[in-house]
Write an enzyme that holds these catalytic residues in place. Structure first.
Site: not given
Length: 341
Positions: A60, A158-159, A161, A181, A246, A270
């Site tokens: 990462y 639903n994350s 962020v 999902r 992401g 971003f």
């Protein structure tokens, strides 16, 4: 006025990159003594982010060179001040420094670098109050001029962020379509303020056209990739902006040629860490105020799943790998946090 501090502390440490369950170990370290202009921060709580796992695996952004202490966000309290530091900061909730490793019980930082958190907000909420909500705020404010009534769309609704995007969008008067999902989280996301919650399938673009009466969306936020990224591109209006921050789905993304040519869709990326490095200390504090004030006013709420002590990190990572709505937190003392509820 200084609190009695132990001489030895616990920390989650890795000697090499790899799977956190294999390379993380709980070690003991001396508790450092603050020098002139420094403060000692006692960790209270810290979340497990996907980026934490990426850093441990060396995949990462800008990985830390092992050996290193893991963790990049959290909340602590100032428990000791060095010479020349105003003792008024004693006991204040503050952000854990993002460069020294959040998953340790005590660490030093310069008093001038402290990010003070609002009082009376639960530590669990403060622990996740910077990275994800700041990402959501920047996504909504840095790429397009939005007006009340405009429609935006995001995958992984639903994350963490995604939930922040929903709540900020509601405050801004925007209509927010959240793709998921499965439909288990529909009611929860609508309660946060999402206008629509749909399955992330190949019917999305047609649904968007009907829902918006042909106008389609001005902004799309992609944290999944793969076919989902293409669905978002097809849901945008002429000149719309597709922002990727992401990549949960590692499969190749088909290039949306028609949308780029005929709709002039713009595709950009971003990364919050890059954005933060460009900010002055004053600019960063002002930006943080924009996400901390709604939290203090209870206009923003972050979903928390479970608390685990640092020594229970393997259980925490096992839980983190399961389906859930909220964040898994590591705590210095989960009983202490529970006593504050």
């Amino acid at each position: 006025m200084n609190k009695e501090i132990p001489s030895i502390q616990k920390a989650l440490h890795y000697q090499e990159y790899g799977d956190p369950m294999e390379v993380l170990t709980l070690i003991e370290l001396p508790v450092p003594e603050p020098g002139p202009g420094e403060v000692l921060i006692e960790m209270q709580a810290s979340p497990i982010h996907p980026s934490d796992i990426g850093l441990i695996m060396g995949s990462y952004g800008r990985p830390r060179n092992p050996p290193a202490i893991a963790g990049r966000e959290g909340v602590g309290t100032v428990v000791k001040c060095g010479q020349g530091v105003d003792v008024k900061v004693m006991g204040r909730p503050v952000a854990l420094p993002d460069d020294g490793g959040a998953w340790q019980e005590y660490q030093l930082t310069k008093a001038e670098d402290l990010i003070l958190f609002p009082a009376l907000v639960p530590f669990e909420q403060l622990a996740v109050s910077v990275l994800n909500p700041m990402t959501a705020w920047r996504l909504l404010n840095d790429f397009e001029y939005l007006h009340a009534g405009d429609v935006i769309i995001q995958n992984a609704g639903n994350s963490a962020v995604g939930q922040s995007v929903i709540q900020f969008a509601k405050k801004m008067g925007l209509q927010c379509i959240s793709l998921v999902r499965n439909l288990d989280s529909v009611e929860s996301l609508k309660a946060l303020g999402s206008t629509e919650v749909w399955l992330d399938d190949d019917e999305v673009a047609d649904r968007v056209k009907v829902f918006t009466e042909g106008k389609r969306c001005k902004l799309a936020f992609n944290s999944v990739g793969g076919r989902s990224a293409l669905r978002l591109a097809r849901s945008l209006c002429s000149g719309g902006v597709h922002v990727t921050f992401g990549a949960m789905d590692g499969s190749a993304v088909r290039f949306p040629t028609r949308n780029l040519i005929f709709d002039d869709v713009r595709m950009v990326g971003f990364w919050l860490d890059r954005w933060r490095r460009k900010q002055s200390p004053a600019g960063l504090r002002n930006a943080l105020e924009q996400v901390l004030q709604p939290l203090a006013m209870t206009e923003l709420k972050h979903s928390i799943d479970q608390l685990f002590n640092l020594s229970e990190f393997k259980d925490a990572f096992a839980r983190n790998a399961q389906t859930r709505m909220g964040k898994v937190l590591l705590a210095r003392d989960k009983k202490f946090l529970g006593s504050l509820r």
